[in-house]
Design a protein around this motif. Sequence first.
Motif, PDB file in Angstrom:
ATOM      1  N   HIS B  65      -2.590   0.896  -4.129  1.00  0.00           N
ATOM      2  CA  HIS B  65      -1.239   1.097  -4.657  1.00  0.00           C
ATOM      3  C   HIS B  65      -0.919  -0.207  -5.380  1.00  0.00           C
ATOM      4  N   SER B  66      -1.300  -0.282  -6.645  1.00  0.00           N
ATOM      5  CA  SER B  66      -1.352  -1.571  -7.343  1.00  0.00           C
ATOM      6  C   SER B  66      -0.024  -2.318  -7.311  1.00  0.00           C
ATOM      7  N   ALA B  67       1.046  -1.621  -7.688  1.00  0.00           N
ATOM      8  CA  ALA B  67       2.325  -2.321  -7.840  1.00  0.00           C
ATOM      9  C   ALA B  67       2.914  -2.743  -6.497  1.00  0.00           C
ATOM     10  N   MET B  68       2.255  -2.358  -5.413  1.00  0.00           N
ATOM     11  CA  MET B  68       2.725  -2.812  -4.098  1.00  0.00           C
ATOM     12  C   MET B  68       2.441  -4.294  -3.858  1.00  0.00           C
ATOM     13  N   THR B  69       1.914  -4.978  -4.854  1.00  0.00           N
ATOM     14  CA  THR B  69       1.853  -6.438  -4.759  1.00  0.00           C
ATOM     15  C   THR B  69       3.238  -7.004  -4.441  1.00  0.00           C
ATOM     16  N   PHE B  70       4.306  -6.257  -4.794  1.00  0.00           N
ATOM     17  CA  PHE B  70       5.657  -6.758  -4.457  1.00  0.00           C
ATOM     18  C   PHE B  70       5.797  -6.996  -2.954  1.00  0.00           C
ATOM     19  N   SER B  71       5.041  -6.271  -2.159  1.00  0.00           N
ATOM     20  CA  SER B  71       5.234  -6.302  -0.704  1.00  0.00           C
ATOM     21  C   SER B  71       4.225  -7.184   0.027  1.00  0.00           C
ATOM     22  N   ARG B  72       3.438  -7.963  -0.712  1.00  0.00           N
ATOM     23  CA  ARG B  72       2.479  -8.867  -0.058  1.00  0.00           C
ATOM     24  C   ARG B  72       3.220  -9.872   0.833  1.00  0.00           C
ATOM     25  N   SER B  73       2.789  -9.952   2.088  1.00  0.00           N
ATOM     26  CA  SER B  73       3.344 -10.910   3.060  1.00  0.00           C
ATOM     27  C   SER B  73       4.843 -10.718   3.292  1.00  0.00           C
ATOM     28  N   LEU B  74       5.296  -9.497   3.099  1.00  0.00           N
ATOM     29  CA  LEU B  74       6.729  -9.238   3.188  1.00  0.00           C
ATOM     30  C   LEU B  74       7.117  -8.687   4.552  1.00  0.00           C
ATOM     31  N   ALA B  75       6.267  -7.900   5.157  1.00  0.00           N
ATOM     32  CA  ALA B  75       6.636  -7.227   6.411  1.00  0.00           C
ATOM     33  C   ALA B  75       5.359  -6.973   7.196  1.00  0.00           C
ATOM     34  N   ASP B  76       4.773  -8.067   7.674  1.00  0.00           N
ATOM     35  CA  ASP B  76       3.452  -7.972   8.286  1.00  0.00           C
ATOM     36  C   ASP B  76       3.506  -7.587   9.757  1.00  0.00           C
ATOM     37  N   GLU B  77       4.700  -7.353  10.269  1.00  0.00           N
ATOM     38  CA  GLU B  77       4.827  -7.170  11.708  1.00  0.00           C
ATOM     39  C   GLU B  77       4.891  -5.708  12.138  1.00  0.00           C
ATOM     40  N   TYR B  78       4.748  -4.758  11.184  1.00  0.00           N
ATOM     41  CA  TYR B  78       4.914  -3.351  11.536  1.00  0.00           C
ATOM     42  C   TYR B  78       3.599  -2.570  11.529  1.00  0.00           C
ATOM     43  N   CYS B  79       3.487  -1.564  12.428  1.00  0.00           N
ATOM     44  CA  CYS B  79       2.430  -0.564  12.331  1.00  0.00           C
ATOM     45  C   CYS B  79       2.811   0.417  11.229  1.00  0.00           C
ATOM     46  N   LEU B  80       1.866   1.293  10.885  1.00  0.00           N
ATOM     47  CA  LEU B  80       2.024   2.110   9.679  1.00  0.00           C
ATOM     48  C   LEU B  80       3.372   2.813   9.607  1.00  0.00           C
ATOM     49  N   ASN B  81       3.764   3.517  10.652  1.00  0.00           N
ATOM     50  CA  ASN B  81       4.957   4.349  10.577  1.00  0.00           C
ATOM     51  C   ASN B  81       6.218   3.514  10.349  1.00  0.00           C
ATOM     52  N   ASP B  82       6.392   2.482  11.175  1.00  0.00           N
ATOM     53  CA  ASP B  82       7.551   1.600  10.999  1.00  0.00           C
ATOM     54  C   ASP B  82       7.472   0.833   9.695  1.00  0.00           C
ATOM     55  N   TRP B  83       6.254   0.437   9.348  1.00  0.00           N
ATOM     56  CA  TRP B  83       6.054  -0.320   8.114  1.00  0.00           C
ATOM     57  C   TRP B  83       6.560   0.507   6.924  1.00  0.00           C
ATOM     58  N   LEU B  84       6.187   1.791   6.890  1.00  0.00           N
ATOM     59  CA  LEU B  84       6.625   2.661   5.803  1.00  0.00           C
ATOM     60  C   LEU B  84       8.142   2.849   5.828  1.00  0.00           C
ATOM     61  N   HIS B  85       8.664   3.228   6.998  1.00  0.00           N
ATOM     62  CA  HIS B  85      10.063   3.639   7.044  1.00  0.00           C
ATOM     63  C   HIS B  85      11.050   2.483   7.082  1.00  0.00           C
ATOM     64  N   LYS B  86      10.681   1.378   7.715  1.00  0.00           N
ATOM     65  CA  LYS B  86      11.613   0.252   7.813  1.00  0.00           C
ATOM     66  C   LYS B  86      11.447  -0.758   6.675  1.00  0.00           C
ATOM     67  N   ALA B  87      10.204  -0.967   6.247  1.00  0.00           N
ATOM     68  CA  ALA B  87       9.984  -2.046   5.288  1.00  0.00           C
ATOM     69  C   ALA B  87       9.738  -1.547   3.870  1.00  0.00           C
ATOM     70  N   ILE B  88       8.950  -0.496   3.722  1.00  0.00           N
ATOM     71  CA  ILE B  88       8.487  -0.127   2.384  1.00  0.00           C
ATOM     72  C   ILE B  88       9.406   0.884   1.695  1.00  0.00           C
ATOM     73  N   PHE B  89       9.647   2.045   2.317  1.00  0.00           N
ATOM     74  CA  PHE B  89      10.442   3.078   1.640  1.00  0.00           C
ATOM     75  C   PHE B  89      11.820   2.569   1.183  1.00  0.00           C
ATOM     76  N   PRO B  90      12.564   1.813   2.038  1.00  0.00           N
ATOM     77  CA  PRO B  90      13.868   1.320   1.558  1.00  0.00           C
ATOM     78  C   PRO B  90      13.754   0.436   0.321  1.00  0.00           C
ATOM     79  N   ARG B  91      12.710  -0.387   0.266  1.00  0.00           N
ATOM     80  CA  ARG B  91      12.552  -1.258  -0.898  1.00  0.00           C
ATOM     81  C   ARG B  91      12.075  -0.451  -2.109  1.00  0.00           C
TER      82      ARG B  91
END
Lengths: 420, 420
Positions: B65-91
């Motif tokens: 997911h190339s443009a996801m470089t925006f999220s490098r080192s942004l939310a390293d503390e989540y497993c997949l489900n939380d990572w998607l819903h708490k960190a990635i989808f809102p952004r």
Amino acid sequence: MSVRFYNCRILTMSDDTIIEGELWTDNDRISYIGPAKSVSDKRFDREIDCKGNLLMPGLKNAHTHSAMTFSRSLADEYCLNDWLHKAIFPREANLTPEHVYWFAKLAYADYLAGGITACFDMYFHKYENAKAAVETGFRHVFCGAANDYGGFDMLEQNYIDLNDYDPLVSFKLGFHAEYTTCEDNLKVMSDLAHKYSAPVYTHISETSEEVDGCKERYGVTPAVLFDKLGIFDFGGGGFHCVWFTDEDRDIFKNRDLWSVFNACSNLKLASGITPVYKFIEKNMNIAIGTDGAGSNNALSMFREMYLDTVLSNVETHNTAAVDPFTILKAGTSGGALCMGLNDCDVLSEGKKADIIMIDMNKPSMQPENNIVRNIVYSADNDCVKMTMIDGKILYEDGVYTTLDICEIIRECNKFKKDLV
Amino acid sequence: MSVRFYNCRILTMSDDTIIEGELWTDNDRISYIGPAKSVSDKRFDREIDCKGNLLMPGLKNAHTHSAMTFSRSLADEYCLNDWLHKAIFPREANLTPEHVYWFAKLAYADYLAGGITACFDMYFHKYENAKAAVETGFRHVFCGAANDYGGFDMLEQNYIDLNDYDPLVSFKLGFHAEYTTCEDNLKVMSDLAHKYSAPVYTHISETSEEVDGCKERYGVTPAVLFDKLGIFDFGGGGFHCVWFTDEDRDIFKNRDLWSVFNACSNLKLASGITPVYKFIEKNMNIAIGTDGAGSNNALSMFREMYLDTVLSNVETHNTAAVDPFTILKAGTSGGALCMGLNDCDVLSEGKKADIIMIDMNKPSMQPENNIVRNIVYSADNDCVKMTMIDGKILYEDGVYTTLDICEIIRECNKFKKDLV
């Protein structure tokens, strides 16, 4: 030699803050770290505009066998025991001091390109290796590799000679491992530790077979055995530590011993995955090494740090199982303290000028959401712009100042035929 | 543009032999591979003395997911489900086409520095991303990312538009995953595959929770479900494949589907370790991807290939569990065939000139006991001397010919504040 680095960001590793300003060196030491400062009254041999790039302490390779670069990609199909006995030991029987000299230089080239400023090296033909280290300007800490096949006869002499050889070179007492060292020799080891009040280092609990064998022979794990024999009475540590029990960890914790992780080698040799998080939970002394190029096969501390951070995640089902800054500390100040380089742990005034510059214009270092995490999670050797040891720049923009890489490659490939 | 590479070694990836000689390009194609040859009657735009360096096909990043470089080192503390819903989808809700344009360019810079000549990319704002790809000269294969939150309405139009946009750009049907796509939409997906006789790609069996959820909803694994719904009737493949059952592997094998591995992301998100050896035992179609920079966090195919080779060792207690050449094939020709780039798989006359040069003077590529193994076991981005796509050199000795890396970094850090 004095250097002024200006327009830089500095990660001292005293904590995880990044300061902006300048860093000055004077001969082998750091003479100033702080805000930009007028230098009209001071002359430097060189002034480097860092253009926002990051200075940090050099990475410390706290367990390696440098000259084993000869065995890179040579026998990748064996587990540890067969790998040693079928592939490595027969070839090592033919290794000459000249081989070690050139293959150690190849390793130094790899270390410098990867931002490594010191190694804790267990191997033989140590005097020729020391010569290579001093010619290169590399900070080399030897670890004794004595075992039943040899080395105990020379251990004390090595200790005396190599701790008085050159400021770049030092020597720590050590032996190969329990499974290659009989009880009588382990007692010799303990006696020597007591004679010099010196720490001792060894391979420990690398494979489950090693631990099982030790239990069969002595009824206890290697850590318990060494502890009982007084080997660790003056400190030291162990390499690998994959199969440590909670009791082993308690011994290491209570004695302030160093656990040195070697994730890549343990994966490649099918030895196992170290539960790094258990060592961190106990707030133990930890450091990181690459092991030799025969079993890694890279000599990259970046790859090690990445794996030490993420490999615990699957077992714990917790992506925060291991904190990346804790791992970066293990890879820098931890390694330094492990091998007795107490002046090389962090960047501060009076400390040794063992410094690397991270190129912030590399895409893998961007964006700057969290620079420490970028280093641990996505950097590799390509991000190393400069490596300085003892105040001397040894590698800069891909160029070595003390090594002739073409000559090294030519010599290593010439010797290669003697060893295959 | 025509280029003559001479004094080179060439790993065509048709097999694992390395030939010495020359490689010529003519516009976007390879026009000659073979022994050194008189060129008195031929003019080239450029002649490059490779000095023994190695040419090989570019690495193919078969899931990212190339443009996801925006999220490098942004939310390293989540497993997949939380990572998607708490960190990635809102952004991602705040991501504009302009963000995607710049962060995709940052990813291209990373790809080119790491010898990657094509990517199979699942993301949104595709038209702005396609513009970035063509400006860069990067070979970009889009994969549909449709799911219940959006994308199905545009899928067919994307398919038509982006397969007719530019020779560097193509589009494959795809949807996000079973757990984000209801049965009605899965049927829409299947209908579209049948309408165009087209392969379909998706995330599949990335976590055990995903497989459990699918079984609860449908009584079968995702692979069985998609197969029953006819989604794979014209081929395609799946990303991750960590938790495949033997039956899933049989379906993928019998339908010639592609299994794409993402070792780093699966470790970091605590998803699991793919038993790569089981796919190889069945002689399945395999490819390799980095996944996005938010979950990797590098975009390095070298690190992926290393892990795909060694991670099976511990489980199997067999250091020969996975053959490195098989993994290098997966990382080059496998990836190309997976994403439909049938002219980019190997180096031979008439194939596309998507070529990288490996710097054999890097210490990690030495000694030359086995060059293929050196690439898989010890190379990193630092070993990439040149990256050519479609006959154009886009990266050489650290310099980009079509990208302004300083501008990209500036823009990405400017936008960063909108997304944190």
